[in-house]
Design a protein around this motif. Structure first.
Motif, mmCIF file in Angstrom:
data_model
loop_
_atom_site.group_PDB
_atom_site.id
_atom_site.type_symbol
_atom_site.label_atom_id
_atom_site.label_comp_id
_atom_site.label_asym_id
_atom_site.label_seq_id
_atom_site.Cartn_x
_atom_site.Cartn_y
_atom_site.Cartn_z
ATOM 1 N N GLY A 171 -105.831 16.628 26.305
ATOM 2 C CA GLY A 171 -105.170 15.831 24.767
ATOM 3 C C GLY A 171 -103.892 15.440 24.798
ATOM 4 O O GLY A 171 -103.170 14.778 24.027
ATOM 5 N N PHE A 172 -103.003 15.930 25.762
ATOM 6 C CA PHE A 172 -101.735 15.733 26.041
ATOM 7 C C PHE A 172 -101.248 15.062 27.225
ATOM 8 O O PHE A 172 -100.018 14.661 27.555
ATOM 9 C CB PHE A 172 -100.694 17.162 25.884
ATOM 10 N N ARG A 173 -102.327 14.461 27.968
ATOM 11 C CA ARG A 173 -101.875 13.878 29.162
ATOM 12 C C ARG A 173 -101.681 12.372 29.225
ATOM 13 O O ARG A 173 -100.997 11.960 30.189
ATOM 14 C CB ARG A 173 -103.170 14.048 30.248
ATOM 15 N N GLU A 174 -101.979 11.732 28.155
ATOM 16 C CA GLU A 174 -101.341 10.334 28.205
ATOM 17 C C GLU A 174 -100.335 10.377 27.214
ATOM 18 O O GLU A 174 -100.273 10.456 26.056
ATOM 19 C CB GLU A 174 -102.748 9.520 27.542
ATOM 20 N N ILE A 175 -99.277 9.993 27.808
ATOM 21 C CA ILE A 175 -97.841 9.979 27.292
ATOM 22 C C ILE A 175 -97.355 8.387 26.780
ATOM 23 O O ILE A 175 -97.742 7.747 27.540
ATOM 24 C CB ILE A 175 -96.741 10.513 28.185
ATOM 25 N N ASP A 176 -97.496 8.359 25.594
ATOM 26 C CA ASP A 176 -97.168 7.123 24.926
ATOM 27 C C ASP A 176 -95.562 6.846 25.117
ATOM 28 O O ASP A 176 -95.120 5.531 25.244
ATOM 29 C CB ASP A 176 -97.621 6.900 23.553
ATOM 30 N N ILE A 177 -94.901 7.882 24.811
ATOM 31 C CA ILE A 177 -93.427 7.694 24.750
ATOM 32 C C ILE A 177 -92.778 8.627 25.734
ATOM 33 O O ILE A 177 -93.279 9.956 25.302
ATOM 34 C CB ILE A 177 -92.867 7.687 23.517
ATOM 35 N N LEU A 178 -91.821 8.471 26.331
ATOM 36 C CA LEU A 178 -91.181 9.492 27.326
ATOM 37 C C LEU A 178 -89.803 9.200 26.600
ATOM 38 O O LEU A 178 -89.033 8.213 26.681
ATOM 39 C CB LEU A 178 -91.012 8.995 28.724
ATOM 40 N N LEU A 179 -89.159 10.241 25.957
ATOM 41 C CA LEU A 179 -87.672 10.160 25.318
ATOM 42 C C LEU A 179 -87.050 11.039 26.231
ATOM 43 O O LEU A 179 -86.912 12.294 26.008
ATOM 44 C CB LEU A 179 -87.848 10.723 23.931
ATOM 45 N N ASN A 180 -86.185 10.503 27.089
ATOM 46 C CA ASN A 180 -85.371 11.012 28.101
ATOM 47 C C ASN A 180 -83.877 11.294 27.241
ATOM 48 O O ASN A 180 -82.848 10.535 27.462
ATOM 49 C CB ASN A 180 -84.956 10.225 29.187
ATOM 50 N N ASN A 181 -84.039 12.523 26.528
ATOM 51 C CA ASN A 181 -82.845 12.996 25.638
ATOM 52 C C ASN A 181 -82.069 14.194 26.216
ATOM 53 O O ASN A 181 -80.891 13.819 26.024
ATOM 54 C CB ASN A 181 -83.403 13.432 24.400
ATOM 55 N N ALA A 182 -82.631 15.002 27.120
ATOM 56 C CA ALA A 182 -81.713 16.101 27.511
ATOM 57 C C ALA A 182 -80.880 15.646 28.264
ATOM 58 O O ALA A 182 -80.779 14.571 29.077
ATOM 59 C CB ALA A 182 -82.747 17.015 28.562
ATOM 60 N N GLY A 183 -79.448 16.132 27.964
ATOM 61 C CA GLY A 183 -78.218 15.710 28.552
ATOM 62 C C GLY A 183 -77.037 16.569 28.004
ATOM 63 O O GLY A 183 -77.225 17.378 26.928
ATOM 64 N N LEU A 184 -76.137 16.400 28.731
ATOM 65 C CA LEU A 184 -74.892 16.946 28.155
ATOM 66 C C LEU A 184 -73.523 16.306 28.897
ATOM 67 O O LEU A 184 -73.406 15.871 29.855
ATOM 68 C CB LEU A 184 -74.896 18.576 28.694
ATOM 69 N N ALA A 185 -72.399 16.873 27.804
ATOM 70 C CA ALA A 185 -71.120 16.673 28.413
ATOM 71 C C ALA A 185 -70.469 18.043 28.801
ATOM 72 O O ALA A 185 -70.680 18.804 28.111
ATOM 73 C CB ALA A 185 -70.294 15.905 27.517
#
Ligand code: NDP
Ligand code: 8X3
Length: 260
Positions: free
Chosen positions: A74-88
């Motif tokens: 039920g979670f295997r089909e990813i419609d959006i990948l939001l690559n948000n993790a990050g830092l300064a």
């Protein structure tokens, strides 16, 4: 059909706000970050959401691989990948900056982002469906003192996003780079290694962007008709703008009273 978004860095700031907004709009969530207690809090905050949480550090390719391999049905089909993790980390000039801070930014903002993207894309291409949304920054577009490796990592994210679009031509997959300016989250506390007073000073007297503002934008770019691709979207609060070029002027030569 209920759609699925994978959000990295969902324990705070933009990622948390996006998790909350997409959940209220009926999306299934896969959320991942390093802090387990915050992931538990998020699950408790969204009791009615279809949510799968995963404690991972995006700097570790093995953890990324394992997370994707162990996604529940039920979670295997990813419609959006939001690559948000990050830092300064840090704001010191290049000749004084901590090289470990630089490594951590490259490992997270660049390598973590492209490793996860590379892992998720084949299935998106197979399904001919999906949207990669990357969290860039104004720092990837404009230089500023102390921005050195952080800004360069976001310039990578911008160009990587554009190059993904070039590679994905002929598919239905969309790619967007969101480029926020001043926004109040835990970003500055992290940048200043936990110095809350220094972080507070960044936002003093301003009305910065919020996580909720960015979540609205992420939701909007993702809900446009499928033939519309926002390539990049730069956003600042009204209180922020550009300054003039900085020019260093040598001090006036001293007048000595003689010519030679
Ligand atoms: P926050 O510090 O509030 O949130 C950062 C999130 O990233 C946290 O959930 C953190 O979770 C997660 N994270 C950091 N490192 C890792 C890692 N190695 N593995 C997994 N998750 C990680 O900052 P923002 O919400 O502001 O930042 C989100 C993104 O937006 C970043 O990419 C940032 O560069 C960008 N950005 C921020 C701006 C701002 O002014 N705030 C402006 C422009 C862009 P945990 O610690 O639990 O792992
Ligand atoms: C965060 C915005 O201007 O602090 O990416 O780099 S800035």
């Amino acid at each position: 059909m209920q759609q699925t978004i994978l959000i990295t860095g969902a324990t705070s700031g933009f990622g948390l706000a996006c998790a909350e907004l997409f959940a209220t709009r009926g999306w299934k969530l896969i959320v991942c970050s390093r802090r387990e207690d915050r992931l538990s809090e998020l699950r408790a905050r969204l009791p009615d959401a279809a949510i799968h949480t995963c404690r991972i550090d995006v700097r570790d390719p093995d953890q990324i691989k394992e997370m994707l391999a162990l996604l529940p049905a039920g979670f295997r089909e990813i419609d959006i990948l939001l690559n948000n993790a990050g830092l300064a980390l840090g704001l010191a000039p290049a000749h004084q900056a901590d090289i470990q801070d630089w490594d951590a930014m490259v490992d997270t903002n660049i390598k973590g982002l492209y490793t996860l993207t590379r892992a998720v894309l084949p299935e998106m291409v197979r399904r001919n469906r999906g949207h990669i949304i990357n969290m860039g920054s104004v720092a990837g577009n404009w230089p500023y003192p102390g921005g050195n490796v952080y800004g360069a990592s976001k310039a990578f994210v911008k160009q990587f996003s554009n190059n993904l679009r070039a590679d994905l031509l002929g598919t239905a997959i969309r790619v967007t780079n969101i480029e926020p300016g001043l926004a109040e989250t835990e970003f500055s506390v992290v940048r200043f290694h936990g110095d809350q007073a220094k972080a507070d000073a960044v936002y003093r007297g301003t009305k910065p962007l919020t996580g909720a503002d960015i979540a609205e934008i992420v939701f909007w770019v993702s809900s446009l008709p499928p033939h519309v691709n926002i390539n990049s979207l730069e956003v600042m609060p009204v209180c922020q703008s550009w300054g003039p070029f900085a020019i260093h002027r040598a001090p006036e030569p001293e007048l000595t009273g003689c010519d030679g």
